[in-house]
Design an enzyme around this catalytic site. Structure first.
Site, PDB file in Angstrom:
ATOM      1  CG  MET A  27      -1.869  -1.205   1.204  1.00  0.00           C
ATOM      2  SD  MET A  27      -3.432  -0.886   2.035  1.00  0.00           S
ATOM      3  CE  MET A  27      -2.872  -0.598   3.688  1.00  0.00           C
ATOM      4  N   GLY A  28       2.149   1.099  -0.372  1.00  0.00           N
ATOM      5  CA  GLY A  28       3.023   2.272  -0.473  1.00  0.00           C
ATOM      6  C   GLY A  28       3.563   2.706   0.879  1.00  0.00           C
ATOM      7  CB  ALA A  29       3.875   4.724   3.288  1.00  0.00           C
ATOM      8  N   GLY A  33      10.995  -2.981   5.480  1.00  0.00           N
ATOM      9  CA  GLY A  33      10.229  -4.234   5.466  1.00  0.00           C
ATOM     10  C   GLY A  33       9.817  -4.568   4.038  1.00  0.00           C
ATOM     11  CG  HIS A  34       6.951  -2.093   2.054  1.00  0.00           C
ATOM     12  ND1 HIS A  34       6.853  -0.938   2.778  1.00  0.00           N
ATOM     13  CD2 HIS A  34       5.729  -2.673   2.108  1.00  0.00           C
ATOM     14  CE1 HIS A  34       5.622  -0.811   3.257  1.00  0.00           C
ATOM     15  NE2 HIS A  34       4.918  -1.845   2.867  1.00  0.00           N
ATOM     16  CE  LYS A 145       8.068 -16.567   8.399  1.00  0.00           C
ATOM     17  NZ  LYS A 145       9.113 -17.213   9.229  1.00  0.00           N
ATOM     18  CE  LYS A 146       3.640  -5.208   9.944  1.00  0.00           C
ATOM     19  NZ  LYS A 146       3.106  -3.879  10.173  1.00  0.00           N
ATOM     20  NE  ARG A 184      -2.839   1.609   9.884  1.00  0.00           N
ATOM     21  CZ  ARG A 184      -3.266   0.691   9.018  1.00  0.00           C
ATOM     22  NH1 ARG A 184      -2.575  -0.396   8.836  1.00  0.00           N
ATOM     23  NH2 ARG A 184      -4.373   0.888   8.337  1.00  0.00           N
TER      24      ARG A 184
HETATM   25  P1  AMP Z   1       1.502  -2.888   3.482  1.00  0.00           P
HETATM   26  O1  AMP Z   1       2.061  -1.881   2.546  1.00  0.00           O
HETATM   27  O2  AMP Z   1       1.535  -2.467   4.913  1.00  0.00           O
HETATM   28  O3  AMP Z   1       0.155  -3.420   3.036  1.00  0.00           O
HETATM   29  O4  AMP Z   1       2.489  -4.132   3.419  1.00  0.00           O
HETATM   30  C1  AMP Z   1       2.816  -4.752   2.207  1.00  0.00           C
HETATM   31  C2  AMP Z   1       3.539  -6.031   2.499  1.00  0.00           C
HETATM   32  O5  AMP Z   1       4.713  -5.761   3.259  1.00  0.00           O
HETATM   33  C3  AMP Z   1       2.699  -7.010   3.335  1.00  0.00           C
HETATM   34  O6  AMP Z   1       2.908  -8.324   2.856  1.00  0.00           O
HETATM   35  C4  AMP Z   1       3.250  -6.832   4.719  1.00  0.00           C
HETATM   36  O7  AMP Z   1       3.090  -7.971   5.543  1.00  0.00           O
HETATM   37  C5  AMP Z   1       4.711  -6.578   4.417  1.00  0.00           C
HETATM   38  N1  AMP Z   1       5.361  -5.885   5.530  1.00  0.00           N
HETATM   39  C6  AMP Z   1       4.922  -4.790   6.184  1.00  0.00           C
HETATM   40  N2  AMP Z   1       5.757  -4.476   7.193  1.00  0.00           N
HETATM   41  C7  AMP Z   1       6.743  -5.393   7.186  1.00  0.00           C
HETATM   42  C8  AMP Z   1       7.911  -5.617   7.981  1.00  0.00           C
HETATM   43  N3  AMP Z   1       8.220  -4.827   9.009  1.00  0.00           N
HETATM   44  N4  AMP Z   1       8.705  -6.658   7.665  1.00  0.00           N
HETATM   45  C9  AMP Z   1       8.404  -7.472   6.619  1.00  0.00           C
HETATM   46  N5  AMP Z   1       7.319  -7.321   5.830  1.00  0.00           N
HETATM   47  C10 AMP Z   1       6.505  -6.299   6.115  1.00  0.00           C
END
Ligand code: AMP
Length: 273
Positions: A27-29, A33-34, A145-146, A184
């Site tokens: 979802m960007g930002a 982790g991404h 996995k988060k 977030r």
């Molecule tokens: P989001 O942009 O928050 O929807 O996350 C996109 C992907 O990145 C999802 O598969 C999340 O589980 C993964 N993700 C988010 N935060 C982390 C993190 N700290 N470590 C590893 N993967 C993450």
């Protein structure tokens, strides 16, 4: 790196690709982790697609989707520098129409934990992931996995709907002090940032208890809840890897999950044992 906004254009573009496609939906930002998901995808595939789409159907009515952090140029740079081949950046109007068909999350596992306080959340997640998979047709798709419940439900969907994609779980990236990275986290004030450290420490506390041979789920949950005070706790759960409640930790088949509210921000974390 090519940036494509239109789903039909992306489908046509990817049809010409003979290589294996690794896909990272986000979802960007973007944060580290991404990036770790992208790096793992790069090791295992010849061609990498990242999507950035703040999916409206996974937000509840009271959640302000317009406030979700976004920095398009920064995200583009991160993708470019990480070696992404295509950045897919669709508009909501090109993903959703009227009177939509959608995927329903399973009745039990879709409506506990995250899904208990946000009942429409996983229907939205599964529907958008199905749409994205049908557009990108990846060989492998990478999820953190988060977001353990999201990962599990996507694995279930792929298995139960006989879909042809491998779901690859990726370990959680953390800040140096232990806080799980999340888009977030930018919402947190300095004090809230300090308070949020209790989340990963509560999981360390659970690890400590287990290392002392305390496997009783009730005891572990009680001590974690006590430790997390005065934060508002949405849930602390000890589950097996299929997301069923268990009375006792079984090493190799257990997840401990926690979600709290810090200020107005929901933060979740977990450990895989
Ligand atoms: P989001 O942009 O928050 O929807 O996350 C996109 C992907 O990145 C999802 O598969 C999340 O589980 C993964 N993700 C988010 N935060 C982390 C993190 N700290 N470590 C590893 N993967 C993450």
């Amino acid at each position: 790196m090519k940036i494509i906004k239109n789903p039909k254009e992306l489908k046509i573009y990817l049809k010409k690709m003979p290589q294996s496609i690794g896909f990272v939906p986000t979802m960007g930002a973007l944060h580290e982790g991404h990036i770790s998901l992208i790096q793992k995808a790069k090791k295992e595939n010849e061609f990498i697609v990242v999507s950035i789409f703040v999916n409206p159907t996974q937000f509840a009515k009271n959640e302000d989707l317009s406030k979700y952090p976004n920095d398009t140029l920064r995200d583009e740079k991160i993708c470019e520098m990480s070696g992404v081949d295509v950045l897919f950046y669709p508009d909501a109007k090109d993903i959703y129409g009227e009177d939509e068909v959608s995927v329903l999350a399973p009745n039990v596992r879709g409506f506990v934990l995250e899904g208990y306080t946000r009942p429409s959340h996983f229907n939205g997640v599964l529907t958008v992931v199905m749409k994205l998979f049908n557009i990108v047709k990846p060989d492998r798709a990478y999820f953190g996995k988060k977001d353990a419940q999201q990962l599990h439900l996507i694995q279930l969907m792929v298995k139960q709907l006989f879909m042809d994609v491998s779901i690859i779980p990726v370990d959680t990236m953390r800040e140096s002090d232990g806080l799980a990275m999340s888009s977030r986290n930018v919402y947190l004030s300095k004090i809230q940032r300090e308070q949020s450290l209790k989340i990963s420490s509560s999981l360390n506390l659970a690890r400590g208890l287990i290392s002392k041979n305390i496997y009783d789920a009730k005891k572990i949950k009680q001590q974690m809840r006590q430790y997390l005070e005065p934060l508002e706790v949405y849930y602390v759960e000890v589950l097996d890897r299929e997301f069923h409640t268990i009375d006792s930790v079984e090493i190799g088949n257990t997840l401990i999950l926690v979600e709290v509210k810090v200020g107005d921000t929901r933060l979740l974390d977990n450990i895989w044992l």
